[in-house]
Design a protein around this motif. Structure first.
Motif, PDB file in Angstrom:
ATOM      1  N   GLU A 150       0.821  -1.224   0.000  1.00 32.43           N
ATOM      2  CA  GLU A 150       0.000   0.000   0.000  1.00 32.43           C
ATOM      3  C   GLU A 150       0.851   1.269   0.000  1.00 32.43           C
ATOM      4  O   GLU A 150       0.434   2.303  -0.496  1.00 32.43           O
ATOM      5  N   PHE A 161       1.502   3.920  -2.868  1.00 36.15           N
ATOM      6  CA  PHE A 161       0.553   4.951  -3.275  1.00 36.15           C
ATOM      7  C   PHE A 161       0.695   6.244  -2.476  1.00 36.15           C
ATOM      8  O   PHE A 161      -0.003   7.213  -2.744  1.00 36.15           O
ATOM      9  N   ALA A 162       1.591   6.231  -1.486  1.00 41.13           N
ATOM     10  CA  ALA A 162       1.795   7.455  -0.692  1.00 41.13           C
ATOM     11  C   ALA A 162       2.327   8.583  -1.554  1.00 41.13           C
ATOM     12  O   ALA A 162       2.002   9.749  -1.351  1.00 41.13           O
ATOM     13  N   ASN A 163       3.146   8.240  -2.535  1.00 39.02           N
ATOM     14  CA  ASN A 163       3.687   9.219  -3.479  1.00 39.02           C
ATOM     15  C   ASN A 163       3.425   8.732  -4.902  1.00 39.02           C
ATOM     16  O   ASN A 163       3.341   7.531  -5.163  1.00 39.02           O
ATOM     17  N   ASN A 164       3.296   9.668  -5.806  1.00 41.86           N
ATOM     18  CA  ASN A 164       3.153   9.340  -7.231  1.00 41.86           C
ATOM     19  C   ASN A 164       1.973   8.401  -7.498  1.00 41.86           C
ATOM     20  O   ASN A 164       2.072   7.456  -8.289  1.00 41.86           O
ATOM     21  N   TYR A 165       0.857   8.671  -6.832  1.00 40.25           N
ATOM     22  CA  TYR A 165      -0.308   7.794  -6.959  1.00 40.25           C
ATOM     23  C   TYR A 165      -0.746   7.656  -8.409  1.00 40.25           C
ATOM     24  O   TYR A 165      -0.950   6.545  -8.929  1.00 40.25           O
ATOM     25  N   GLN A 166      -0.909   8.794  -9.085  1.00 38.54           N
ATOM     26  CA  GLN A 166      -1.422   8.773 -10.457  1.00 38.54           C
ATOM     27  C   GLN A 166      -0.485   8.021 -11.388  1.00 38.54           C
ATOM     28  O   GLN A 166      -0.926   7.228 -12.229  1.00 38.54           O
ATOM     29  N   ASN A 198      -0.592   4.171 -10.603  1.00 36.88           N
ATOM     30  CA  ASN A 198      -1.869   3.575 -11.018  1.00 36.88           C
ATOM     31  C   ASN A 198      -1.948   3.451 -12.534  1.00 36.88           C
ATOM     32  O   ASN A 198      -2.541   2.501 -13.073  1.00 36.88           O
ATOM     33  N   TYR A 228      -1.376   2.795   3.366  1.00 32.96           N
ATOM     34  CA  TYR A 228      -1.925   4.062   2.916  1.00 32.96           C
ATOM     35  C   TYR A 228      -3.361   3.956   2.414  1.00 32.96           C
ATOM     36  O   TYR A 228      -4.128   4.892   2.531  1.00 32.96           O
ATOM     37  N   SER A 229      -3.747   2.785   1.832  1.00 36.91           N
ATOM     38  CA  SER A 229      -5.023   2.681   1.126  1.00 36.91           C
ATOM     39  C   SER A 229      -6.191   2.481   2.071  1.00 36.91           C
ATOM     40  O   SER A 229      -6.040   2.240   3.262  1.00 36.91           O
ATOM     41  N   ARG A 251     -11.048   3.614  -1.430  1.00 39.34           N
ATOM     42  CA  ARG A 251     -10.209   4.003  -2.570  1.00 39.34           C
ATOM     43  C   ARG A 251      -9.899   2.816  -3.475  1.00 39.34           C
ATOM     44  O   ARG A 251      -9.395   2.995  -4.583  1.00 39.34           O
ATOM     45  N   LEU A 297      -8.387   1.946  -7.856  1.00 37.38           N
ATOM     46  CA  LEU A 297      -7.083   1.356  -8.159  1.00 37.38           C
ATOM     47  C   LEU A 297      -7.207   0.260  -9.210  1.00 37.38           C
ATOM     48  O   LEU A 297      -8.166  -0.506  -9.239  1.00 37.38           O
TER      49      LEU A 297
END
Length: 808
Positions: A683, A686-691, A694, A716-717, A721, A725
């Motif tokens: 998880e 996804f804390a950074n650079n989520y987009q 994904n 993080y998730s 959400r 994903l």
């Protein structure tokens, strides 16, 4: 009997010698040619004219020329060169003069005439200066038909021959800018207004160049048939003129330089007051005093301008360089007339006498206030953190190096306040929020600073104290409690934890400052993992030192493995994944293992973070993927085509621009089906650079590759959400499974997680199944798959194939 001798233009010393040599003759003395001509006209009993040609050659030539035209008596010369009885060479002696005079006076008239002509020609033709004699010739008369005599030196200087000069006249070769002045003076000479004139002028040479000469022109008072007679003497002064021009240019450049100099030029005595003998006009702008105020200490001496702190230092530096004849260079402060201080840079040198004694000093002093201001600003920037104004890590390192050799009995310690949880807060609340928190922390901790306690900001989210001269360890613990007491007043409200690491500098402690600061960082990170309160601090100890040593060993070995070298090995074990619906093994998770001869088998939780921190995860990750795909190829070649393989992937690998393309190449090389592959991510990715992440996951899904979130529920998730994903499966973290052993079925939320995941269309795998009770709960909650020691520990390739064979 004629007994009169006329002596012309000689010194008093020579007159005495001549009087002693000629006691029987009546002597008359003339100072110059004009007086001599008057004496010649007046004296009827003149037997000898003695002319001193060592001085004014013009007088000698004029007299010789006159006597050549009217040889009434004998003529002798005092000259440095030439031969014959008619020439006396200095220094004169009475005997020599008496003897040569007697010999000359014995000659008859025709011989005297020849002797005079000889003397004239000796001077005229051999003189080191140019000479012309003209009779009745004006400067613009053109072709000269009367007597015109030119000596070789004149031809050499002007470049024109006698015949050429006679045909064109001297006005034609005079520089246009000089001609008018020459003509005017020549007109006055002809008119009898003046007897001679001198002029510096230029002659044009045949090649068009010009030569500078110093010229003397005088009229010849001769009774002859010519309308007018004059003599011209010229000396080549071109080199002198060039030197004068260079000097003038140098003086002009010096004047311009001094006028634009951001300071002053000086010459002083080498005394206590630095008594000023000369100072340029820049003195006013630099010191605020007029130059006259400093000259000879009229109103103030230069020493009084120097800030007292530097006066003795400057005196000592001058005393050092002067005996060595070296240049003095120094930077110091002066006090201006308005009382303000000004930084100056001085460079100078000594002027020495014949006995090497220092006569004076000279040099320049420049205003360097702007440079010093920039220098101080740069120094401040180099040693301070701009946001808090505290000293930075660079400054702390300098201080620690300077203090490295202090006596061991002098207690010293470094304390690091670790606020790294602020990084996560920054992602949530923004950069400005964390900066304000940092400012509050800085202001709060400043109250603890003393002469023995220095506070520095050594990292974006770390502060460090350098404590000296404390009593014992209890003092440091009390100090840590004071730090925590100050921080908890506002950090607890913000939900931000902190940890304080402590390294005591003493016997056995490394002198390597980098290592020292690394040690205190490790201690602060360990303190951050502890509970708050009294245990929010941690001393660096041997166990941590051993941990650091192991980390260095692991890092080095991983680097060697990544380079295809080293004695260690990175290999895979495979843990079966059981489908609860069919009660069969449907897949494996590839788990990396590291074996190092010196340390043995290294747990993944110890070496995987190191690979990510050092970025070795990129080359090592490729190696792991290749091993895993090779295993999958082997399994499928044994007829188990429906078996899937899960591979753990880090965010660093995913964000590499060619990850997807590189993965496809390896899949094709190993000849496996992409649908049989599942990539597991935590998880935290996804804390950074989520987009970005994904998007990559979506590309992988489009190729048939399955995506699973590993250790779900700890990072993080959130379930809300999960719908956004690009994933296929959730792997519930072991911590939720462990709680099934202590909670009732009604209390446990694991079943709710499974239910919600199914509603989102995701498959669910439970990790860490070790007990039958856990298995029964998961079956009842309709969990799809499980893995754990209850099914099998991670095993090698051979054992994995055996498990598959056994169930079939």
């Amino acid at each position: 009997m004629d007994t009169h001798v006329l002596v012309v233009g000689t010194s008093r010393e020579n007159q005495v010698v001549i009087q002693a040599a000629l006691p029987s003759y009546e002597l008359s003395f003339a100072q110059d040619g004009k007086q001599a001509l008057e004496c010649i006209a007046r004296l009827s009993d003149l037997v000898l004219i003695l002319i001193d040609a060592t001085g004014d050659i013009l007088d000698a030539l004029m007299l010789l020329h006159a006597m050549e035209q009217d040889p009434r008596c004998a003529v002798m010369l005092i000259a440095h060169g030439g031969d014959g009885n008619s020439i006396l060479h200095p220094p004169l002696t009475a005997a020599g003069v008496s003897k040569q005079v007697a010999q000359v006076l014995q000659k008859k008239g025709s011989k005297l005439l020849n002797e005079q002509a000889f003397l004239f020609n000796a001077i005229f033709w051999q003189a080191p200066m140019g000479i012309t004699i003209s009779h009745g010739i004006g400067p613009i008369d053109g072709s000269i038909n009367e007597v015109f005599r030119v000596n070789p030196r004149f031809e050499e200087i002007t470049g024109w021959t006698s015949e050429e000069l006679k045909s064109i006249g001297w006005a034609a070769i005079t520089h246009p800018d000089d001609l008018q002045a020459d003509l005017e003076q020549f007109r006055r000479l002809q008119a009898g207004e003046i007897s001679n004139y001198s002029l510096q002028k230029r002659y044009r040479k045949p090649d068009g160049s010009f030569v500078w000469v110093s010229m003397v022109v005088a009229s010849l008072q001769i009774q002859n048939n010519h309308s007018y007679s004059h003599i011209c003497l010229v000396q080549d002064i071109s080199k002198r003129k060039e030197a004068e021009q260079r000097l003038a240019e140098s003086e002009r450049s010096k004047s311009i330089l001094l006028s634009h100099l951001p300071g002053l030029a000086y010459r002083t005595k080498y005394d206590h007051d630095w008594t000023v003998l000369y100072v340029s006009n820049g003195c006013k702008a630099l010191t605020g005093y007029d130059p006259e105020s400093l000259l000879h200490n009229r109103d103030i001496c230069f020493n009084d301008l120097i800030v007292p702190l530097y006066q003795q230092e400057i005196r000592e530096e001058w005393a050092r360089v002067l005996p060595l004849h070296q240049t003095f260079t120094y930077e110091y402060e002066i006090i201006k007339a308005d009382g303000q201080r000004c930084w100056v840079w001085e460079t100078g040198q000594g002027l020495y006498g014949q006995h090497d004694e220092v006569l004076e000093l000279e040099g320049i002093i420049l205003d360097i206030s702007d440079r010093k201001k920039i220098q101080h600003e740069l120094m401040f920037l180099n040693e301070h953190d701009m946001w808090t104004g505290l000293y930075n890590r660079r400054y702390l390192e300098q201080v620690l190096r300077m203090d490295a050799n202090l006596h061991r009995s002098f207690k010293r310690a470094v304390l690091a306040v670790n606020l790294s949880p602020l990084h996560t807060a920054s992602m949530t609340y923004g950069f400005q929020y964390t900066q304000e928190i940092i400012k509050k922390v800085s202001n709060s901790l400043l109250v603890l600073c003393t002469n023995q306690c220095l506070l520095c900001k050594t990292h974006e989210y770390r502060f460090s104290f350098y404590v000296k001269n404390y009593h014992d360890t209890e003092d440091l613990i009390a100090f840590c409690k004071r730090i925590s007491s100050l921080l908890e007043t506002f950090l607890i409200i913000e939900g931000i934890n902190w940890g304080i690491g402590i390294v005591e500098i003493g016997k056995g402690t490394t002198k390597d400052v980098e290592q020292l600061l690394r040690n205190v960082l490790v201690a602060s990170e360990k303190a951050l993992q502890q509970l708050h309160g009294d245990s929010s601090y941690c001393f660096f100890d041997k166990a941590m030192e051993e941990q650091l040593y192991q980390e260095e060993e692991i890092t080095a070995e991983l680097s060697r493995i990544a380079a295809g070298e080293g004695n260690g090995s990175l290999f895979l074990n495979y843990q079966p994944i059981l489908d609860l619906g069919t009660n069969k093994i449907v897949g494996f998770e590839a788990l990396a293992r590291l074996q190092i001869p010196s340390l043995g088998l290294i747990p993944p939780l110890q070496f995987i973070p190191i690979t990510e921190k050092t970025k070795l995860i990129i080359p090592l990750g490729d190696s792991i993927i290749l091993q895993a795909l090779r295993f999958l190829n082997t399994v499928q070649s044994h007829g188990y085509s429906d078996i899937t393989l899960s591979i753990n992937i880090s965010a660093i690998q995913l964000l590499k621009h060619d990850f997807t393309a590189n993965l496809l190449r390896m899949i094709k090389a190993m000849q496996v089906d992409p649908h049989s592959i599942c990539l597991e991510i935590t998880e935290s990715v996804f804390a950074n650079n989520y987009q970005d992440i994904n998007k990559v996951l979506g590309q992988l899904q489009s190729l048939g590759i399955q995506i699973a979130i590993d250790d779900f529920g700890t990072g993080y998730s959130s379930l809300a959400r999960e719908r956004e994903l690009n994933i296929n499966c959730l792997k519930i973290d072991k911590s939720f499974i462990d709680k099934l052993m202590t909670l009732t079925d009604e209390q446990a939320i694991t079943g709710d997680i499974i239910s919600m995941a199914h509603k989102l269309g995701h498959c669910v795998v439970a990790e860490g199944i070790e007990h039958e009770r856990q298995l029964q709960y998961l079956k009842k909650s309709n969990c799809d798959k499980i893995q754990g020691y209850l099914i099998s520990r991670p095993v090698d390739e051979k054992a994995s194939l055996a498990l598959l064979k056994a169930q079939s």
